[in-house]
Design an enzyme around this catalytic site. Structure first.
Site, PDB file in Angstrom:
ATOM      1  N   HIS A 107     -25.173  -7.546 -20.821  1.00  0.00           N
ATOM      2  CA  HIS A 107     -24.864  -7.659 -19.384  1.00  0.00           C
ATOM      3  C   HIS A 107     -23.562  -8.435 -19.182  1.00  0.00           C
ATOM      4  O   HIS A 107     -22.668  -7.986 -18.451  1.00  0.00           O
ATOM      5  CB  HIS A 107     -26.024  -8.353 -18.670  1.00  0.00           C
ATOM      6  CG  HIS A 107     -25.670  -8.819 -17.283  1.00  0.00           C
ATOM      7  ND1 HIS A 107     -25.414  -7.942 -16.248  1.00  0.00           N
ATOM      8  CD2 HIS A 107     -25.508 -10.078 -16.758  1.00  0.00           C
ATOM      9  CE1 HIS A 107     -25.118  -8.629 -15.158  1.00  0.00           C
ATOM     10  NE2 HIS A 107     -25.167  -9.916 -15.444  1.00  0.00           N
ATOM     11  N   ASP A 136       6.827   5.147 -11.893  1.00  0.00           N
ATOM     12  CA  ASP A 136       5.749   5.058 -12.884  1.00  0.00           C
ATOM     13  C   ASP A 136       5.897   3.703 -13.553  1.00  0.00           C
ATOM     14  O   ASP A 136       6.806   2.936 -13.220  1.00  0.00           O
ATOM     15  CB  ASP A 136       5.835   6.201 -13.912  1.00  0.00           C
ATOM     16  CG  ASP A 136       4.453   6.546 -14.473  1.00  0.00           C
ATOM     17  OD1 ASP A 136       3.685   5.607 -14.748  1.00  0.00           O
ATOM     18  OD2 ASP A 136       4.145   7.735 -14.630  1.00  0.00           O
ATOM     19  N   TRP A 172     -22.353 -13.471 -24.938  1.00  0.00           N
ATOM     20  CA  TRP A 172     -20.948 -13.037 -24.854  1.00  0.00           C
ATOM     21  C   TRP A 172     -20.043 -14.091 -25.464  1.00  0.00           C
ATOM     22  O   TRP A 172     -18.901 -13.818 -25.815  1.00  0.00           O
ATOM     23  CB  TRP A 172     -20.562 -12.779 -23.389  1.00  0.00           C
ATOM     24  CG  TRP A 172     -20.095 -13.974 -22.636  1.00  0.00           C
ATOM     25  CD1 TRP A 172     -20.869 -14.944 -22.084  1.00  0.00           C
ATOM     26  CD2 TRP A 172     -18.729 -14.345 -22.351  1.00  0.00           C
ATOM     27  NE1 TRP A 172     -20.090 -15.884 -21.477  1.00  0.00           N
ATOM     28  CE2 TRP A 172     -18.766 -15.544 -21.614  1.00  0.00           C
ATOM     29  CE3 TRP A 172     -17.491 -13.769 -22.641  1.00  0.00           C
ATOM     30  CZ2 TRP A 172     -17.617 -16.187 -21.181  1.00  0.00           C
ATOM     31  CZ3 TRP A 172     -16.342 -14.416 -22.199  1.00  0.00           C
ATOM     32  CH2 TRP A 172     -16.403 -15.605 -21.483  1.00  0.00           C
ATOM     33  N   SER A 206      -6.164  -3.241 -26.242  1.00  0.00           N
ATOM     34  CA  SER A 206      -5.873  -2.452 -25.046  1.00  0.00           C
ATOM     35  C   SER A 206      -5.315  -3.332 -23.936  1.00  0.00           C
ATOM     36  O   SER A 206      -4.322  -2.973 -23.277  1.00  0.00           O
ATOM     37  CB  SER A 206      -7.161  -1.759 -24.575  1.00  0.00           C
ATOM     38  OG  SER A 206      -6.997  -1.243 -23.277  1.00  0.00           O
ATOM     39  N   SER A 207      -5.927  -4.491 -23.730  1.00  0.00           N
ATOM     40  CA  SER A 207      -5.479  -5.379 -22.647  1.00  0.00           C
ATOM     41  C   SER A 207      -4.067  -5.888 -22.893  1.00  0.00           C
ATOM     42  O   SER A 207      -3.248  -5.963 -21.962  1.00  0.00           O
ATOM     43  CB  SER A 207      -6.447  -6.565 -22.518  1.00  0.00           C
ATOM     44  OG  SER A 207      -7.727  -6.112 -22.157  1.00  0.00           O
ATOM     45  N   HIS A 290     -11.527 -19.749 -21.104  1.00  0.00           N
ATOM     46  CA  HIS A 290     -11.273 -20.316 -19.781  1.00  0.00           C
ATOM     47  C   HIS A 290     -10.148 -19.590 -19.048  1.00  0.00           C
ATOM     48  O   HIS A 290     -10.314 -19.277 -17.859  1.00  0.00           O
ATOM     49  CB  HIS A 290     -10.996 -21.818 -19.844  1.00  0.00           C
ATOM     50  CG  HIS A 290     -11.123 -22.417 -18.483  1.00  0.00           C
ATOM     51  ND1 HIS A 290     -12.329 -22.659 -17.877  1.00  0.00           N
ATOM     52  CD2 HIS A 290     -10.188 -22.747 -17.554  1.00  0.00           C
ATOM     53  CE1 HIS A 290     -12.148 -23.119 -16.658  1.00  0.00           C
ATOM     54  NE2 HIS A 290     -10.855 -23.187 -16.440  1.00  0.00           N
ATOM     55  N   GLU A 292      -9.638 -16.622 -19.299  1.00  0.00           N
ATOM     56  CA  GLU A 292     -10.275 -15.367 -18.927  1.00  0.00           C
ATOM     57  C   GLU A 292     -10.872 -15.436 -17.518  1.00  0.00           C
ATOM     58  O   GLU A 292     -10.851 -14.458 -16.773  1.00  0.00           O
ATOM     59  CB  GLU A 292     -11.365 -15.017 -19.954  1.00  0.00           C
ATOM     60  CG  GLU A 292     -12.231 -13.819 -19.608  1.00  0.00           C
ATOM     61  CD  GLU A 292     -11.482 -12.495 -19.680  1.00  0.00           C
ATOM     62  OE1 GLU A 292     -10.394 -12.480 -20.259  1.00  0.00           O
ATOM     63  OE2 GLU A 292     -11.990 -11.491 -19.133  1.00  0.00           O
ATOM     64  N   TYR A 294      -9.592 -16.924 -15.044  1.00  0.00           N
ATOM     65  CA  TYR A 294      -8.491 -16.692 -14.102  1.00  0.00           C
ATOM     66  C   TYR A 294      -7.914 -15.291 -14.257  1.00  0.00           C
ATOM     67  O   TYR A 294      -7.331 -14.756 -13.324  1.00  0.00           O
ATOM     68  CB  TYR A 294      -7.426 -17.788 -14.279  1.00  0.00           C
ATOM     69  CG  TYR A 294      -8.042 -19.140 -14.042  1.00  0.00           C
ATOM     70  CD1 TYR A 294      -8.418 -19.521 -12.764  1.00  0.00           C
ATOM     71  CD2 TYR A 294      -8.339 -19.987 -15.097  1.00  0.00           C
ATOM     72  CE1 TYR A 294      -9.047 -20.726 -12.538  1.00  0.00           C
ATOM     73  CE2 TYR A 294      -8.969 -21.203 -14.879  1.00  0.00           C
ATOM     74  CZ  TYR A 294      -9.329 -21.562 -13.599  1.00  0.00           C
ATOM     75  OH  TYR A 294      -9.972 -22.743 -13.373  1.00  0.00           O
ATOM     76  N   SER A 305      -4.957 -11.579  -0.613  1.00  0.00           N
ATOM     77  CA  SER A 305      -3.691 -11.942   0.023  1.00  0.00           C
ATOM     78  C   SER A 305      -2.979 -10.742   0.620  1.00  0.00           C
ATOM     79  O   SER A 305      -2.011 -10.903   1.388  1.00  0.00           O
ATOM     80  CB  SER A 305      -2.766 -12.631  -1.001  1.00  0.00           C
ATOM     81  OG  SER A 305      -3.368 -13.807  -1.477  1.00  0.00           O
ATOM     82  N   HIS A 339     -13.450 -28.264 -21.130  1.00  0.00           N
ATOM     83  CA  HIS A 339     -14.479 -28.713 -20.187  1.00  0.00           C
ATOM     84  C   HIS A 339     -15.768 -27.900 -20.364  1.00  0.00           C
ATOM     85  O   HIS A 339     -16.796 -28.242 -19.795  1.00  0.00           O
ATOM     86  CB  HIS A 339     -13.974 -28.712 -18.739  1.00  0.00           C
ATOM     87  CG  HIS A 339     -14.008 -27.406 -18.042  1.00  0.00           C
ATOM     88  ND1 HIS A 339     -12.980 -26.950 -17.266  1.00  0.00           N
ATOM     89  CD2 HIS A 339     -14.952 -26.434 -17.960  1.00  0.00           C
ATOM     90  CE1 HIS A 339     -13.286 -25.774 -16.759  1.00  0.00           C
ATOM     91  NE2 HIS A 339     -14.472 -25.444 -17.163  1.00  0.00           N
ATOM     92  N   HIS A 340     -15.691 -26.843 -21.157  1.00  0.00           N
ATOM     93  CA  HIS A 340     -16.927 -26.128 -21.534  1.00  0.00           C
ATOM     94  C   HIS A 340     -17.631 -26.828 -22.693  1.00  0.00           C
ATOM     95  O   HIS A 340     -18.692 -26.387 -23.109  1.00  0.00           O
ATOM     96  CB  HIS A 340     -16.599 -24.691 -21.946  1.00  0.00           C
ATOM     97  CG  HIS A 340     -16.045 -23.868 -20.826  1.00  0.00           C
ATOM     98  ND1 HIS A 340     -16.839 -23.154 -19.956  1.00  0.00           N
ATOM     99  CD2 HIS A 340     -14.766 -23.651 -20.420  1.00  0.00           C
ATOM    100  CE1 HIS A 340     -16.084 -22.527 -19.065  1.00  0.00           C
ATOM    101  NE2 HIS A 340     -14.823 -22.811 -19.334  1.00  0.00           N
ATOM    102  N   THR A 365      -6.019 -24.225  -6.015  1.00  0.00           N
ATOM    103  CA  THR A 365      -7.038 -23.311  -5.490  1.00  0.00           C
ATOM    104  C   THR A 365      -7.315 -23.609  -4.020  1.00  0.00           C
ATOM    105  O   THR A 365      -7.396 -22.697  -3.183  1.00  0.00           O
ATOM    106  CB  THR A 365      -8.341 -23.452  -6.310  1.00  0.00           C
ATOM    107  OG1 THR A 365      -8.033 -23.264  -7.683  1.00  0.00           O
ATOM    108  CG2 THR A 365      -9.359 -22.425  -5.879  1.00  0.00           C
ATOM    109  N   LYS A 368      -4.558 -22.332  -1.761  1.00  0.00           N
ATOM    110  CA  LYS A 368      -4.688 -20.903  -1.444  1.00  0.00           C
ATOM    111  C   LYS A 368      -5.680 -20.684  -0.311  1.00  0.00           C
ATOM    112  O   LYS A 368      -5.436 -19.895   0.616  1.00  0.00           O
ATOM    113  CB  LYS A 368      -5.153 -20.137  -2.688  1.00  0.00           C
ATOM    114  CG  LYS A 368      -4.037 -19.709  -3.631  1.00  0.00           C
ATOM    115  CD  LYS A 368      -4.627 -18.934  -4.790  1.00  0.00           C
ATOM    116  CE  LYS A 368      -3.528 -18.430  -5.716  1.00  0.00           C
ATOM    117  NZ  LYS A 368      -2.782 -17.309  -5.151  1.00  0.00           N
ATOM    118  N   ARG A 487     -30.864 -21.786 -19.071  1.00  0.00           N
ATOM    119  CA  ARG A 487     -30.444 -20.385 -19.057  1.00  0.00           C
ATOM    120  C   ARG A 487     -30.830 -19.741 -20.385  1.00  0.00           C
ATOM    121  O   ARG A 487     -31.184 -20.432 -21.344  1.00  0.00           O
ATOM    122  CB  ARG A 487     -28.938 -20.286 -18.814  1.00  0.00           C
ATOM    123  CG  ARG A 487     -28.123 -20.975 -19.884  1.00  0.00           C
ATOM    124  CD  ARG A 487     -26.694 -21.227 -19.490  1.00  0.00           C
ATOM    125  NE  ARG A 487     -25.897 -20.021 -19.428  1.00  0.00           N
ATOM    126  CZ  ARG A 487     -24.554 -20.018 -19.444  1.00  0.00           C
ATOM    127  NH1 ARG A 487     -23.896 -21.158 -19.530  1.00  0.00           N
ATOM    128  NH2 ARG A 487     -23.888 -18.894 -19.368  1.00  0.00           N
TER     129      ARG A 487
END
Length: 673
Positions: A107, A136, A172, A206-207, A290, A292, A294, A305, A339-340, A365, A368, A487
């Site tokens: 998931h 293009d 994950w 790919s990314s 981390h 990721e 963002y 925006s 921080h993780h 943040t 914004k 969890r």
């Protein structure tokens, strides 16, 4: 536009084409194709399966990304519903522990890598080149290759469901020693973890390829006058996200290669029994993991925006501040990975430093959010469906942000670590944030892509059902976490006090599922029967809405736009009282003033050489097929088969290199005479 070579301009056709003119039927294009050896002959199908398999058009590739991502979004949603059924009541036996572990692993992996990221990439592909006035992306064949590579990675990841003992079950995050060969072999003898490793590596490639393409496109193919501080905010967020991907993905790639060496060849990077360091995996993973977050949220901020100013009938409040805040968020995102890991015992100094850096992210943040509120303030708000999803994003992203600030305090984090409070937090950020913005963006750009509007009644109904279901699902998880529910637990006892919040969360999940079903049904119904629009149904601001028709023609713009101000399309409409030249249907060469300075594209327009378009190609999909075959055999430790895949990859890449840039010319002014 393929820039590897500039072909000589072709002469104009002897007779004007008919209104049903197809550029691929151009006689000069046909002669060019016939001169090539058979394996270099470019496909010319304009419709049908072959046209989609060989396409290099950024708009079609964007659609392919979008359809694939929405499919995997549904797959990830079904996996989530199965998880919630298991947790609805205590001591439930609906799923086995093994099946539960597989489901929460797949998931998360599916939602992050196969749904949210590619949905953003779909918007990057379709919208960004139009927003900057390009025809293009910089490397069209590479763009197609990135998509087929993404699909190959998605297939490899999901093959685990069809092997003997199921899908990957390592989370994950893939923490060592859960992913070690010794631990896996104690309980499992399958290849699912290897498939997970190889699949992620293919998706990462790919990314990175796609991101390089987007960066080159934004830097080099902007329309004349489109300075960096006139870029639409969505394009700015595309650029920042692309840099984040390029800088963060090498860390996870190195970690995955090391893990593959551990599992396949007995290396000891993470093997504790042989002196390996499991904490090394956590550092490498979160240096990627981390940013990721963002990578997932910055495109959403870009979409919001665009939508809020459009439906507030005002310019974006504090445009430069919004742009620099996005850059600051991207920069700070690299400095707070640990921080993780507050509970891993990093030491007081490191914990304090990462805690302060994490708190600092709240500043850009919050800036914004105040700019978005400033945009709404005093505006003539149009409460259409995209606007409602955008407002839902702001509200729920704020809730997720507040709980994120709590995690930045190490003492509080040590209490919340690995509890359902964390689950509530990141779902408010990634679903309440990213998904709501992406659903808003789909509604907003649906008329541009399909030429039809989504029915407002069904759109608003889906919003309210999704909004209600989402909050009923995830808000009780804050209390579950504070009450100590861990969890990733498949079963809980009925005396723990978690029964009612879990049952409410499961009911909310099904309400959320119904809302998503209504959303998709509304899209499908509107695609077939929605009101037709020719162009610009929202009275929008940016160049993608200035194309001659919805959906846009192959060549995007008959004449390269000339940008005079920020919010270029809005500026032209409000200050000149008529559509800009490039937005007319079509823009004949005679309308240009003599001596007017033109770009290379524009000079093709005015001098009658037509618009150079890239040709289709088989080699992106052939090359990606080699990687798919090689990856599947590599995961199965069948190195002979892996070599076969590598040979196909090498053959595809070699023929691709010798295929040549190709290309043909279209004459939009002729086709509309």
């Amino acid at each position: 536009m393929d820039t590897t070579a500039t072909p000589a301009p072709l002469p104009r056709p002897a007779a004007p084409p008919s209104p049903g003119y197809s550029p691929r039927a151009h006689p000069d294009y046909a002669r060019t194709a016939e001169r090539r050896p058979w394996f270099f002959t470019r496909p010319t199908a304009g419709t049908g399966l072959v046209s989609w398999l060989t396409t290099v058009d950024h708009k079609r590739i964007g659609i392919l990304y979008g359809i694939s991502a929405l499919f995997f979004f549904l797959v990830g949603g079904v996996e989530a519903l199965l998880i919630r059924i298991q947790l609805a009541v205590p001591n439930n036996t609906f799923l086995t522990h093994a099946a539960y572990n597989e489901l929460f692993t797949m998931h998360a992996t599916t939602m992050i890598f196969l749904a949210v990221m590619p949905l953003s990439t779909a918007a990057f592909n379709y919208i960004m080149p139009l927003q900057i006035g390009a025809r293009d992306v910089a490397f069209p064949r590479l763009n197609g290759f990135a998509f087929w590579l993404f699909l190959a990675g998605a297939i490899v990841l999901n093959v685990g469901w069809f092997v003997r003992s199921g899908a990957p079950d390592v989370g994950w995050f893939g923490y060592a020693p859960l992913t070690s060969a010794a631990y896996s072999n104690q309980f499992r003898t399958d290849i699912s973890t290897d498939l997970w490793i190889v699949g992620l590596q293919i998706l990462g490639a790919s990314s990175v390829i796609g991101s390089l393409n987007f960066i080159v496109t934004i830097i080099n193919l902007r329309a004349p006058g489109m300075t960096m501080m006139r870029l639409p905010v969505f394009t700015w967020m595309t650029l920042i996200t692309a840099f984040l991907i390029i800088l963060s993905f090498p860390a996870i790639t190195i970690a995955l290669v090391e893990l593959m060496m551990d599992r396949g060849f007995g290396a000891n990077f993470f093997e504790v029994s042989n002196g390996g360091l499991p904490i090394l995996w956590q550092h490498l993973f979160w240096i990627f993991g981390h940013p990721e977050v963002y990578i997932l949220i910055l495109p959403a901020m870009g979409i919001i925006s665009e939508i809020l100013p459009c439906f507030s009938r005002k310019p974006l409040f504090g445009y430069p501040i919004v742009v620099f805040s996005g850059a600051c968020i991207g920069l700070l995102g690299f400095g707070v990975w640990s921080h993780h890991m507050f509970t891993t015992g990093m030491g007081t100094l490191a914990t304090a430093a990462f805690s302060l850096a994490t708190m600092a992210i709240a500043v850009p943040t919050g800036v914004k959010i105040f700019n978005w509120i400033g945009t709404l303030w005093g505006g003539h708000l149009m409460m259409r469906t995209p606007m409602m999803f955008a407002l839902g994003f702001v509200w729920m992203f704020m809730i997720g942000g507040f709980s994120g600030i709590m995690h930045s305090a190490a003492p509080a984090d040590s209490q919340q670590q690995d509890s359902y409070f964390v689950v509530a937090h990141f779902h408010y950020v990634l679903i309440g944030g990213s998904i709501f913005a992406l659903l808003a963006g789909i509604h907003y750009w649906f008329p541009l892509v399909t030429g039809r509007l989504v029915d407002e009644f069904w759109g608003k109904l889906s919003f309210w059902v999704i909004f209600t279901g989402f909050n009923v699902t995830f808000f009780p998880m804050h209390f579950l976490g504070l009450n100590g529910m861990p969890r990733r637990t498949a079963v809980y006892d009925g005396n723990m006090g978690w029964n009612t919040p879990n049952f409410i969360s499961t009911v909310g999940a099904f309400v959320l599922g119904i809302g998503i079903a209504i959303y998709f049904a509304a899209l499908i119904r509107s695609y077939r029967k929605g009101p037709r629009v020719n162009r610009d149904p929202w009275d929008a601001r940016t160049l993608e809405w200035s194309v001659a028709s919805c959906p846009p023609p192959d060549y995007n713009f008959a004449v390269t736009p000339r940008v005079q101000a920020r919010d270029a399309f809005w500026h032209e409409k409000r200050n000149t009282g008529h559509l800009p030249a490039h937005a007319r249907q079509p823009a004949p060469a005679a309308e240009h003033a003599p001596g007017q300075t033109q770009t290379a594209h524009a000079s093709h327009d005015v001098h009658g050489h037509g618009i150079h378009m890239p040709s289709q190609s088989w080699f992106p999909i052939v090359t990606a097929l080699g990687i798919l075959i090689g990856g599947l055999f590599m995961a199965n430790h069948n190195y002979i088969g892996a070599i076969g895949g590598a040979l196909l990859l090498f053959a595809g890449a070699t023929l691709w290199a010798f295929e040549g840039p190709g290309g043909y010319h279209v004459f939009p002014e002729e086709s509309n005479k």
